[in-house]
Each structure stands twice: as structure tokens, then as C-alpha cells.
Design an enzyme around this catalytic site. Structure first.
Site, PDB file in Angstrom:
ATOM      1  N   ARG A 103      -4.952  -2.151   5.769  1.00  0.00           N
ATOM      2  CA  ARG A 103      -4.667  -3.479   6.320  1.00  0.00           C
ATOM      3  C   ARG A 103      -3.205  -3.739   6.020  1.00  0.00           C
ATOM      4  O   ARG A 103      -2.840  -4.223   4.955  1.00  0.00           O
ATOM      5  CB  ARG A 103      -5.540  -4.566   5.687  1.00  0.00           C
ATOM      6  N   HIS A 130      -7.554  -5.581  15.473  1.00  0.00           N
ATOM      7  CA  HIS A 130      -8.553  -5.587  14.392  1.00  0.00           C
ATOM      8  C   HIS A 130      -9.832  -4.909  14.912  1.00  0.00           C
ATOM      9  O   HIS A 130     -10.854  -5.557  15.121  1.00  0.00           O
ATOM     10  CB  HIS A 130      -8.827  -7.043  13.996  1.00  0.00           C
ATOM     11  N   GLN A 133     -13.420  -5.436  13.318  1.00  0.00           N
ATOM     12  CA  GLN A 133     -14.079  -6.714  13.610  1.00  0.00           C
ATOM     13  C   GLN A 133     -14.794  -6.638  14.961  1.00  0.00           C
ATOM     14  O   GLN A 133     -15.893  -7.164  15.131  1.00  0.00           O
ATOM     15  CB  GLN A 133     -13.035  -7.839  13.629  1.00  0.00           C
ATOM     16  N   ASP A 218     -10.198 -17.905  17.059  1.00  0.00           N
ATOM     17  CA  ASP A 218      -9.660 -17.466  15.768  1.00  0.00           C
ATOM     18  C   ASP A 218      -8.669 -18.546  15.330  1.00  0.00           C
ATOM     19  O   ASP A 218      -8.315 -19.433  16.120  1.00  0.00           O
ATOM     20  CB  ASP A 218      -8.974 -16.090  15.960  1.00  0.00           C
ATOM     21  N   CYS A 258     -14.045 -14.522  13.758  1.00  0.00           N
ATOM     22  CA  CYS A 258     -13.978 -13.440  12.754  1.00  0.00           C
ATOM     23  C   CYS A 258     -13.956 -13.979  11.329  1.00  0.00           C
ATOM     24  O   CYS A 258     -14.295 -13.252  10.397  1.00  0.00           O
ATOM     25  CB  CYS A 258     -12.763 -12.563  13.022  1.00  0.00           C
ATOM     26  N   ARG A 286     -20.109  -6.614   9.631  1.00  0.00           N
ATOM     27  CA  ARG A 286     -18.955  -5.792   9.258  1.00  0.00           C
ATOM     28  C   ARG A 286     -19.419  -4.658   8.350  1.00  0.00           C
ATOM     29  O   ARG A 286     -18.983  -3.514   8.476  1.00  0.00           O
ATOM     30  CB  ARG A 286     -17.903  -6.654   8.511  1.00  0.00           C
TER      31      ARG A 286
HETATM   32  N1  NVA Z   1      -5.839 -13.374  13.291  1.00  0.00           N
HETATM   33  C1  NVA Z   1      -6.196 -13.390  11.898  1.00  0.00           C
HETATM   34  C2  NVA Z   1      -7.430 -12.575  11.663  1.00  0.00           C
HETATM   35  C3  NVA Z   1      -7.912 -12.552  10.242  1.00  0.00           C
HETATM   36  C4  NVA Z   1      -9.130 -11.723  10.036  1.00  0.00           C
HETATM   37  C5  NVA Z   1      -5.032 -12.890  11.055  1.00  0.00           C
HETATM   38  O1  NVA Z   1      -4.392 -11.914  11.456  1.00  0.00           O
HETATM   39  O2  NVA Z   1      -4.744 -13.485  10.016  1.00  0.00           O
HETATM   40  N1   CP Z   2     -12.560 -11.171   9.473  1.00  0.00           N
HETATM   41  C1   CP Z   2     -11.875 -10.575   8.495  1.00  0.00           C
HETATM   42  O1   CP Z   2     -11.287  -9.502   8.654  1.00  0.00           O
HETATM   43  O2   CP Z   2     -11.922 -11.232   7.301  1.00  0.00           O
HETATM   44  P1   CP Z   2     -11.064 -10.929   6.013  1.00  0.00           P
HETATM   45  O3   CP Z   2      -9.636 -11.292   6.314  1.00  0.00           O
HETATM   46  O4   CP Z   2     -11.658 -11.813   4.951  1.00  0.00           O
HETATM   47  O5   CP Z   2     -11.167  -9.472   5.662  1.00  0.00           O
END
Ligand code: NVA
Ligand code: CP
Length: 299
Positions: A103, A130, A133, A218, A258, A286
Site C-alpha cells: 500500500r 484499489h 477492494q 467513497d 469501501c 476482504r
Molecule cells: N479513496 C480512499 C480509499 C481508502 C480505502 C483513499 O485512497 O484514501
Molecule cells: N477499504 C480499505 O482499504 O480500508 P483500509 O484503509 O482500512 O485498509
């Protein structure tokens, strides 16, 4: 041949369906307490430069449940955070573990890591996408409604990494994706061009929600955009998923997010905590979807 899961469309429709079916099977097995040691002696390296609840817990618990081990590697704690080249880190880490999950903000860096890795690499969220997800979302849709092919999905809000992964999924899984974003917050132009056959872009949330079987949103400010939060609150005015908007969708429509969510911003509490919301199944899935993914990548 070694496979990575960096973009949702790295996998074919058939491969995604196989993973989802396996995930549904693993979920049922897990509920009955069946022990599965298919990953015995295997290690997953998990590199994070951003926060996470679901991703970290699901990958780590998933490896434990399969008899393997997961290593949490915060970028701050490993030499990568002190400037060790990503290529060198990839060669070294992949020589010791069986799979790596990253990540990290830069999608290109995930690809660079994969190009230097001797083991499968999983994108666990980049600024572009992602895919993990979306595996869980597609599984959740199947459990609640059935096959997604030919169905209509409405994306409401920011044209961000999640939206762009829905664009990839619309092509692989053959669904219609209607995207309602303020014009300044549309997805990346390359994505719009690449997925133009399965998407429709608009600015009106009710137009997108019409005939939808699934409404997804989101946060308005993703990780790394915290300073834009106040501006975004103004710019996304009118883009909340609430009762009025859900009423425009098909009567059996479901709601996904998500998570983490901001109640009162992109979604009303009434909707996310209401009957049409499947967000808790989506989050739990997940775990099951990624267990199936990891088994698939390790053959
Ligand atoms: N769009 C959000 C998704 C988090 C799971 C982010 O990138 O922070
Ligand atoms: N949806 C998701 O990826 O959550 P986290 O940021 O908590 O891992």
C-alpha cells in the site's frame, strides 16, 4: 508463469469469477471452523506507507487462517523509508518471502517493485487503484444480487482510486458504470479513454442513480488530501448518497462503501446504517476474497 495483482484488469473475467467462487467457499469453510493449512510455511510481506484497518487486518488474519505468516513492514521502520532504492528493496524482500502486498501512494512504484520482485506482488491501494477492494465488492454483489454482468452500477462522488478501479471492473465484469462527479473531480483522462466502452460520465447524481442496482461512493478527501478537506466539502455539495438518491435507483438496489466512511458527508447515516447497505459484508469479504487471491497467485 508468475502473476501479480496490480490492476483489476490484470485478471480475466474467468479468473476473477474463479477467485470469487473460491472466496465464497473459503468463507463457508471458515464459518464452520474448518482448518485449512494451504499456506503453511508461507510468508506474506506487507509494506505500508499509509494507514489501514481493513487491508492490514484482512491480509494478516487471512495468512494466519491459511497456516502462514504475515509480516507488517511500515515504510517508516524499514530502510525503504530512509532512501534504500525500491528496486533493491524488492530484490531483497522477495528473496525471503513468498508474496508481497504494497500500500504505497505511487502506482508506478508498485509496478517498479513488481518488476524487480521474484514473487507475486499485490496492489493494496495506490493513488490509481484499489483492486483488492473490488474483488470484495464483486463478491458481495454476487452474494446479495447475483451475477453483475449486464447490471448497472452508479459511482457517486470523487473520481478517485476506487472510482478508477470500478472503471476497470466494469470492463472485466461487463457491467454498465454511470459515474457522477463534479467536473473538476473526474477520473484520470487515461482511464476515461481506456474504459470508455463500459462507462458513462455525468455530473448529476440522480441521472447516475437511475436504474442502478448498486450505488457506491467513497470519501471526498482520500488519504494524502487532508488539506483539501474544507474545499472539497464545498465542491461535493449535492453529491451525498442519501434516501432521496437511493429512491431513484432500482427498488432492490444495494449500497457499498469501501470504508472508512464519513457519515453526513458522502453518505447519510440513514443509508449506510440502513437496510440497503451491505458495507459490513463488503468489509468482511476482504478477508475471504484476499485468501482466495493469495491461493490463486501461489498456484
Ligand atoms: N479513496 C480512499 C480509499 C481508502 C480505502 C483513499 O485512497 O484514501
Ligand atoms: N477499504 C480499505 O482499504 O480500508 P483500509 O484503509 O482500512 O485498509
Amino acid at each position: 508463469m508468475m502473476k501479480h495483482f496490480i490492476n483489476f484488469d490484470d485478471f480475466s473475467n474467468e479468473e476473477i469469477k474463479t477467485i470469487i467462487n473460491k472466496a465464497i467457499e473459503l468463507k463457508a469453510e471458515h464459518k464452520t471452523g474448518k482448518i485449512n493449512n494451504l499456506m503453511s510455511n508461507k510468508t506474506l510481506g506487507m509494506i505500508f506507507d499509509k494507514s489501514s484497518t481493513r487491508t492490514r487486518v484482512s491480509f494478516e488474519a487471512g495468512m494466519t487462517q491459511l497456516g502462514g505468516h504475515a509480516l507488517f513492514l511500515s515504510e517508516k521502520d524499514i530502510q525503504l523509508g530512509r532512501g534504500e532504492p525500491l528496486e533493491d528493496s524488492a530484490i531483497v524482500i522477495s528473496s525471503m518471502v513468498d508474496m508481497v502486498m504494497l500500500r504505497i501512494s505511487s502506482h508506478k512504484d508498485i509496478e517498479l517493485f513488481a518488476n524487480n520482485s521474484s514473487v507475486p506482488v499485490i496492489n493494496a491501494l495506490s493513488d490509481d487503484s484499489h483492486p483488492c477492494q473490488l474483488l470484495a465488492d464483486m463478491m458481495t454483489f454476487k452474494e446479495h444480487i447475483g451475477e453483475i454482468s449486464g447490471k448497472t452500477v452508479a459511482w457517486i462522488g470523487d473520481g478517485n482510486n476506487m472510482c478508477q478501479t470500478y472503471m476497470q471492473a466494469s470492463k472485466v465484469m461487463n457491467f454498465n458504470l454511470k459515474i457522477a462527479c463534479p467536473s473538476a473531480y473526474q477520473p484520470n483522462k487515461n482511464f476515461i479513454k481506456k474504459y470508455s466502452d463500459s462507462i458513462e460520465l455525468m455530473t448529476s447524481p440522480p441521472d447516475a442513480a437511475k436504474n442502478a442496482d448498486l450505488i457506491v461512493t467513497d470519501v471526498w478527501a482520500s488519504m494524502g488530501q487532508e488539506e483539501e478537506q474544507n474545499q472539497r466539502l464545498k465542491d461535493f455539495d449535492g453529491y451525498q448518497v442519501n434516501k432521496k438518491l437511493m429512491e431513484v435507483a432500482n427498488s432492490g438496489a444495494i449500497f457499498m462503501h469501501c470504508l472508512p466512511a464519513h457519515r453526513g458527508e458522502e453518505v447519510s447515516a440513514e443509508i449506510i446504517d440502513g437496510d440497503q447497505s451491505v458495507v459490513w459484508d463488503e468489509a468482511e469479504n476482504r478477508l475471504h476474497a484476499q485468501k482466495a487471491l493469495m491461493l490463486n497467485l501461489l498456484g
